[in-house]
Design a protein around this motif. Structure first.
Motif, mmCIF file in Angstrom:
data_model
loop_
_atom_site.group_PDB
_atom_site.id
_atom_site.type_symbol
_atom_site.label_atom_id
_atom_site.label_comp_id
_atom_site.label_asym_id
_atom_site.label_seq_id
_atom_site.Cartn_x
_atom_site.Cartn_y
_atom_site.Cartn_z
ATOM 1 N N VAL A 74 0.848 -1.200 0.000
ATOM 2 C CA VAL A 74 0.000 0.000 0.000
ATOM 3 C C VAL A 74 0.882 1.248 0.000
ATOM 4 O O VAL A 74 0.654 2.200 -0.749
ATOM 5 N N ASN A 75 1.905 1.222 0.822
ATOM 6 C CA ASN A 75 2.827 2.351 0.889
ATOM 7 C C ASN A 75 3.524 2.571 -0.459
ATOM 8 O O ASN A 75 3.586 3.693 -0.982
ATOM 9 N N TYR A 76 3.988 1.496 -1.042
ATOM 10 C CA TYR A 76 4.758 1.602 -2.296
ATOM 11 C C TYR A 76 3.904 2.144 -3.441
ATOM 12 O O TYR A 76 4.320 3.052 -4.161
ATOM 13 N N VAL A 77 2.692 1.606 -3.607
ATOM 14 C CA VAL A 77 1.885 2.035 -4.760
ATOM 15 C C VAL A 77 1.408 3.472 -4.629
ATOM 16 O O VAL A 77 1.095 4.124 -5.631
ATOM 17 N N ASN A 78 1.362 3.973 -3.398
ATOM 18 C CA ASN A 78 0.997 5.382 -3.221
ATOM 19 C C ASN A 78 2.152 6.320 -3.527
ATOM 20 O O ASN A 78 1.951 7.488 -3.849
ATOM 21 N N ILE A 79 3.373 5.812 -3.424
ATOM 22 C CA ILE A 79 4.561 6.654 -3.648
ATOM 23 C C ILE A 79 5.064 6.530 -5.085
ATOM 24 O O ILE A 79 5.416 7.517 -5.723
ATOM 25 N N ARG A 80 5.090 5.331 -5.588
ATOM 26 C CA ARG A 80 5.648 5.072 -6.901
ATOM 27 C C ARG A 80 4.785 5.690 -8.005
ATOM 28 O O ARG A 80 3.587 5.414 -8.084
ATOM 29 N N GLU A 81 5.384 6.515 -8.837
ATOM 30 C CA GLU A 81 4.643 7.118 -9.947
ATOM 31 C C GLU A 81 5.098 6.543 -11.280
ATOM 32 O O GLU A 81 6.289 6.362 -11.507
ATOM 33 N N GLN A 82 4.141 6.253 -12.116
ATOM 34 C CA GLN A 82 4.403 5.828 -13.493
ATOM 35 C C GLN A 82 3.310 6.428 -14.359
ATOM 36 O O GLN A 82 2.177 6.590 -13.894
ATOM 37 N N PHE A 83 3.618 6.699 -15.591
ATOM 38 C CA PHE A 83 2.639 7.294 -16.502
ATOM 39 C C PHE A 83 2.024 8.557 -15.909
ATOM 40 O O PHE A 83 0.863 8.870 -16.124
ATOM 41 N N GLY A 84 2.807 9.238 -15.082
ATOM 42 C CA GLY A 84 2.371 10.539 -14.585
ATOM 43 C C GLY A 84 1.516 10.553 -13.340
ATOM 44 O O GLY A 84 1.023 11.601 -12.944
ATOM 45 N N ARG A 85 1.306 9.404 -12.727
ATOM 46 C CA ARG A 85 0.541 9.412 -11.471
ATOM 47 C C ARG A 85 0.925 8.223 -10.597
ATOM 48 O O ARG A 85 1.499 7.247 -11.101
ATOM 49 N N PRO A 86 0.586 8.307 -9.295
ATOM 50 C CA PRO A 86 0.902 7.163 -8.426
ATOM 51 C C PRO A 86 0.206 5.914 -8.972
ATOM 52 O O PRO A 86 -0.958 5.992 -9.401
ATOM 53 N N ILE A 87 0.901 4.805 -8.954
ATOM 54 C CA ILE A 87 0.288 3.603 -9.549
ATOM 55 C C ILE A 87 -0.934 3.143 -8.750
ATOM 56 O O ILE A 87 -1.755 2.379 -9.260
ATOM 57 N N ALA A 88 -1.089 3.643 -7.501
ATOM 58 C CA ALA A 88 -2.289 3.326 -6.710
ATOM 59 C C ALA A 88 -3.554 3.770 -7.429
ATOM 60 O O ALA A 88 -4.638 3.253 -7.164
ATOM 61 N N LYS A 89 -3.430 4.722 -8.319
ATOM 62 C CA LYS A 89 -4.619 5.257 -8.988
ATOM 63 C C LYS A 89 -5.077 4.378 -10.153
ATOM 64 O O LYS A 89 -6.143 4.626 -10.722
ATOM 65 N N PHE A 90 -4.264 3.395 -10.515
ATOM 66 C CA PHE A 90 -4.668 2.508 -11.608
ATOM 67 C C PHE A 90 -5.588 1.404 -11.074
ATOM 68 O O PHE A 90 -5.293 0.782 -10.060
ATOM 69 N N GLN A 91 -6.672 1.189 -11.809
ATOM 70 C CA GLN A 91 -7.637 0.194 -11.345
ATOM 71 C C GLN A 91 -7.019 -1.214 -11.258
ATOM 72 O O GLN A 91 -7.342 -1.986 -10.360
ATOM 73 N N ALA A 92 -6.115 -1.507 -12.186
ATOM 74 C CA ALA A 92 -5.477 -2.831 -12.167
ATOM 75 C C ALA A 92 -4.741 -3.043 -10.842
ATOM 76 O O ALA A 92 -4.812 -4.119 -10.241
ATOM 77 N N ILE A 93 -4.047 -2.007 -10.386
ATOM 78 C CA ILE A 93 -3.311 -2.102 -9.117
ATOM 79 C C ILE A 93 -4.297 -2.192 -7.947
ATOM 80 O O ILE A 93 -4.104 -2.983 -7.017
ATOM 81 N N GLN A 94 -5.349 -1.400 -8.005
ATOM 82 C CA GLN A 94 -6.340 -1.427 -6.919
ATOM 83 C C GLN A 94 -6.945 -2.830 -6.775
ATOM 84 O O GLN A 94 -7.121 -3.324 -5.665
ATOM 85 N N HIS A 95 -7.237 -3.440 -7.902
ATOM 86 C CA HIS A 95 -7.837 -4.771 -7.823
ATOM 87 C C HIS A 95 -6.841 -5.814 -7.330
ATOM 88 O O HIS A 95 -7.193 -6.721 -6.582
ATOM 89 N N HIS A 96 -5.579 -5.662 -7.724
ATOM 90 C CA HIS A 96 -4.540 -6.539 -7.179
ATOM 91 C C HIS A 96 -4.524 -6.451 -5.648
ATOM 92 O O HIS A 96 -4.504 -7.456 -4.947
ATOM 93 N N LEU A 97 -4.510 -5.222 -5.144
ATOM 94 C CA LEU A 97 -4.372 -5.055 -3.693
ATOM 95 C C LEU A 97 -5.645 -5.452 -2.948
ATOM 96 O O LEU A 97 -5.580 -5.922 -1.813
ATOM 97 N N ALA A 98 -6.797 -5.280 -3.596
ATOM 98 C CA ALA A 98 -8.040 -5.735 -2.960
ATOM 99 C C ALA A 98 -8.015 -7.257 -2.821
ATOM 100 O O ALA A 98 -8.399 -7.806 -1.780
ATOM 101 N N ALA A 99 -7.535 -7.931 -3.865
ATOM 102 C CA ALA A 99 -7.434 -9.399 -3.803
ATOM 103 C C ALA A 99 -6.429 -9.797 -2.722
ATOM 104 O O ALA A 99 -6.659 -10.737 -1.951
ATOM 105 N N LEU A 100 -5.330 -9.063 -2.656
ATOM 106 C CA LEU A 100 -4.304 -9.329 -1.638
ATOM 107 C C LEU A 100 -4.905 -9.201 -0.232
ATOM 108 O O LEU A 100 -4.672 -10.042 0.636
ATOM 109 N N ALA A 101 -5.712 -8.149 -0.049
ATOM 110 C CA ALA A 101 -6.322 -7.926 1.272
ATOM 111 C C ALA A 101 -7.193 -9.115 1.670
ATOM 112 O O ALA A 101 -7.222 -9.511 2.843
ATOM 113 N N GLY A 102 -7.898 -9.687 0.717
ATOM 114 C CA GLY A 102 -8.742 -10.853 1.009
ATOM 115 C C GLY A 102 -7.913 -12.032 1.465
ATOM 116 O O GLY A 102 -8.272 -12.737 2.415
ATOM 117 N N GLU A 103 -6.790 -12.252 0.791
ATOM 118 C CA GLU A 103 -5.919 -13.369 1.177
ATOM 119 C C GLU A 103 -5.344 -13.139 2.574
ATOM 120 O O GLU A 103 -5.320 -14.054 3.405
#
Lengths: 355, 380
Positions: free
Chosen positions: A222-251
């Motif tokens: 969570v910390n990393y995706v909020n800090i790391r920027e690619q394509f001009g924005r934090p990768i946390a803002k990409f839906q693909a990343i959000q869904h990855h982390l939501a699945a991770l939270a379930g596990e």
């Protein structure tokens, strides 16, 4: 964590200590053969590995939940010390009513088809396997066969050892070979199911450690995706990343919840594993299966940096890989659970699942 | 480090084991002997039996005939019913969310009128949310309610409404005002709609599973009393969190395909090969975990919390698992040499395969749930 009755102050203190002493540098040093003696001394001073042992036997006699909390926190910090293993040994000592010294005591299992006996000169000869750090253990606890039943013995670990190899976690592992080792103490009462007890408590401790490591991984992600920027924005803002982390939270949630249920179940049964089989098996299966998913997702969202040894993700990843194998991996526990279902007269699942 | 999401381990109080025993006796007496007649879907007869036994509205106030029992006790009754495959759907929605919703937001008159009959198992409820042009995007709902001198006039269409043909009432989400620039959730209101009101037409939508659980409900100038607006006008979004937590975290989120797992256990019992036992055990461990998570949310609801994120997590992991279950059972037994000689097992797998695709869609898709979880993690 989700266990009631845990003392927040104690958990804070343990968290602080383990947070201070556990670093990526220390993990890498241990991997090269360093023994963190001063860090271990602090852990001993706080009484952590002796959490379960009664004061009369040299322990800290904390409420039983605390032992599992300590295991969880050691996982959350990826502490490169045998805290979980020492806790397991102290749980066995508690049941065997064996007094333990303020030192590193680990439990050694004999290979299948081998038994240890006490010779006429009160010594014991043979070999045993220990999960990790046996080369630094001052004492070993061993299952002993006597003419009147099974006992647990404490011996000084002064014998030879096989070549030390590192586990997947980078922690040392070896077989201990002893000849005419003096028995320091021997338990009085029969302890015939010591092997099953070790496996059960060990599985729950490892599940808690995997739960802790998974929680840490989630926080790192969570910390990393909020800090790391690619394509001009934090990768946390990409839906693909959000869904990855939501699945991770379930596990992560499923690992943690099941580990807590198994811990509670053991406590309720006074550490006697009868009737807690499904909880314990489910916890270790969950930790093994979901732990692998946690690792896959965490590395995927990190990209290449997560694969380096300078970034801290690897020490959690590798500990999960190591811990999931110890005290029965998910295949072995699945089989036991399946056999529990099908060996009964009627294979009714539902009453078993909510027993 | 504070963790983001916590599922406390639940230890069920001892007296609840007695509750479980009683439900099992009830099912043994009332359901199992009449299984073929009562079926496994809607059964007004079974719903009334549940009402008589006090199994509907268990947590509701005694003032309206409720049991004032704990949420955990209700949870046990529900999971026992589902595990047995009992035909609960006639009262399920009323008991799970419509009743609590009415208790919170309906007028005293409506409560006195409806709640006792819901508790008796006489009223079936449905929920009108999705529309032809708004499925997951609930806030795009267009079906409208307009204030008139007689009350409210409803016009528009709801789609995928489960149980609309059997339902006596719908709780419908209707547009009462346009969304605003800064809040697209604004402008929706919940209404209590008697399904026998003139102007309502219900058309069944036949599914690939061979049933017609879903319906299209058309509103053509349907007039309902002013009192039937529930809660805040234009502010339905503020009322949703508790209702959704009820809807998403229950045992129906992992037990819908349970019968196929039991069928596998029966098969492995007769063919105790190690690789089959291992595969079975792994699935049983999954079920054990997800049930514990669901139970943990029940405990949070009991404590008066609104665990939105946790409920979304339970539904996400639970529905993916129950959806995959028929596939996994098939992959376990499909290569066994005697698979062809297991007509019942094959039938069970096929039946569950056919319902599986909907399980990660109804009540909030996987994608919507993951959005909620991501927000909970601080990523949105």
């Amino acid at each position: 964590m989700g266990l009631a009755n845990t003392d927040a102050l104690l958990a804070d203190a343990v968290s602080k200590l383990l947070g201070n002493i556990s670093s990526n540098e220390l993990c890498l040093a241990v991997e090269k053969g360093h023994w963190p003696a001063s860090e271990w001394a602090q852990v001993i001073e706080m009484g952590l590995p002796m959490a379960w042992l009664p004061e009369s036997l040299g322990g800290a006699e904390l409420p039983p939940e605390e032992g599992f909390t300590i295991a969880r926190l050691s996982g959350r910090n990826a502490t490169p010390l045998p805290i979980g293993d020492a806790l397991i040994a102290s749980a066995i000592a508690t049941q065997a009513k064996l007094k333990l010294p303020d030192a590193l005591v680990l439990f050694g299992n004999t290979p299948a088809n081998e038994t240890l006996v006490i010779d006429s000169d009160d010594t014991v000869s043979g070999r045993c396997r220990v999960t990790t750090f046996a080369n630094h253990a001052e004492y070993l606890m061993l299952p002993i066969q006597t003419s009147t039943g099974s006992r647990v013995a404490l011996i000084e670990n002064s014998g030879n050892r096989s070549t030390v190899e590192n586990t997947l976690a980078g922690e040392p592992c070896c077989e201990c070979i002893f000849e005419k080792a003096r028995v320091v103490t021997l338990s009085d009462e029969d302890f015939s199911d010591v092997q099953k007890t070790i496996e059960d408590i060990g599985a729950v401790i490892r599940s808690q450690q995997i739960a802790g490591a998974s929680e840490a991984i989630m926080a790192i992600c969570v910390n990393y995706v909020n800090i790391r920027e690619q394509f001009g924005r934090p990768i946390a803002k990409f839906q693909a990343i959000q869904h990855h982390l939501a699945a991770l939270a379930g596990e992560v949630a499923s690992i943690a919840c099941t580990a807590d249920v198994a811990s509670l179940s053991l406590i309720k049964n006074n550490f006697n594993s009868n009737g807690t089989d499904i909880a314990i098996a489910s916890a270790k299966v969950r930790a093994g299966i979901s732990g692998a998913k946690v690792i896959r997702i965490a590395h995927q969202v990190h990209g290449a940096i997560g694969f380096t040894d300078e970034y801290e993700l690897h020490r959690f990843t590798r500990r999960i890989w190591s811990w999931r194998e110890e005290f029965g991996n998910e295949m072995i526990w699945s089989r036991r659970l399946g056999q529990l279902v099908t060996n009964s007269e009627s294979p009714q699942l539902w009453p078993l699942v909510c027993a | 480090m504070k963790t983001f999401i916590e599922f406390d381990a639940v230890e069920l109080p001892n007296h609840l084991h007695l509750t479980r025993e009683r439900v099992r006796e009830f099912l043994q007496r009332e359901y199992l002997p009449n299984k073929s007649r009562l079926g496994s879907g809607f059964s007004p007869e079974f719903s009334r039996l549940c009402g008589d036994a006090g199994y509907i509205g268990m947590t509701w106030p005694k003032q309206y005939g409720g049991g004032e029992k704990s949420f955990l006790e209700r949870y046990i009754v529900c999971e026992e019913m589902l595990a047995a495959g009992a035909p609960v759907w006639g009262h399920w929605v009323a008991d799970r969310q419509s009743g609590p919703m009415l208790l919170d937001y309906a007028s005293e008159e409506i409560k006195n009128d409806l709640i006792p009959k819901m508790i008796a198992g006489e009223y079936c409820f449905c929920i009108g949310l999705s529309e032809p042009d708004s499925g997951s995007d609930l806030f795009a709902a267009k079906a409208a309610a307009e204030k008139t001198s007689e009350g409210w006039a409803l016009n528009g269409t709801k789609l995928w409404t489960s149980g609309a043909r059997q339902a006596h009432y719908m709780i419908a989400l209707m547009r009462t005002e346009k969304a605003t620039e800064d809040n697209r959730r604004h402008g929706l209101t919940q209404f209590l709609v008697p399904m026998n009101t003139p102007g309502i037409t219900v058309r069944p939508v036949r599914s690939m599973a061979g049933d017609s659980e879903f319906n299209e409900v058309h509103f053509d100038n349907v007039i309902i009393p002013s009192d039937n607006a529930l809660g805040e006008i234009n502010g339905a979004w503020k009322q949703a969190s508790k209702e959704l937590a009820y809807e998403r975290s229950g045992s129906e989120r992992f037990l819908e395909t349970f019968s196929v797992l039991q069928a596998l256990a029966d098969y492995v019992h007769k063919n105790p090969k190690v690789h089959l036992q291992e595969a079975l055990g792994s699935l049983v461990a999954d079920l054990y975990s997800f049930r514990q998570m669901s139970l943990s949310v029940a405990m949070m609801l009991e404590q008066g919390k609104a665990p939105m994120v946790e409920a979304a997590l339970v539904k996400d992991v639970g529905t993916l698992w129950q959806q995959a279950l028929p596939e996994r059972v098939r992959s376990i037994v499909g290569g066994e040499s005697d698979f062809d000689d297991q007509p019942e097992l094959r039938r069970d797998i096929n039946r569950m395969l056919k319902i599986a695709p909907k399980l990660t869609i109804q009540g909030g898709t996987t994608e919507v749930l993951r959005g909620i979880i991501a927000r909970g993690l601080g990523l949105r």
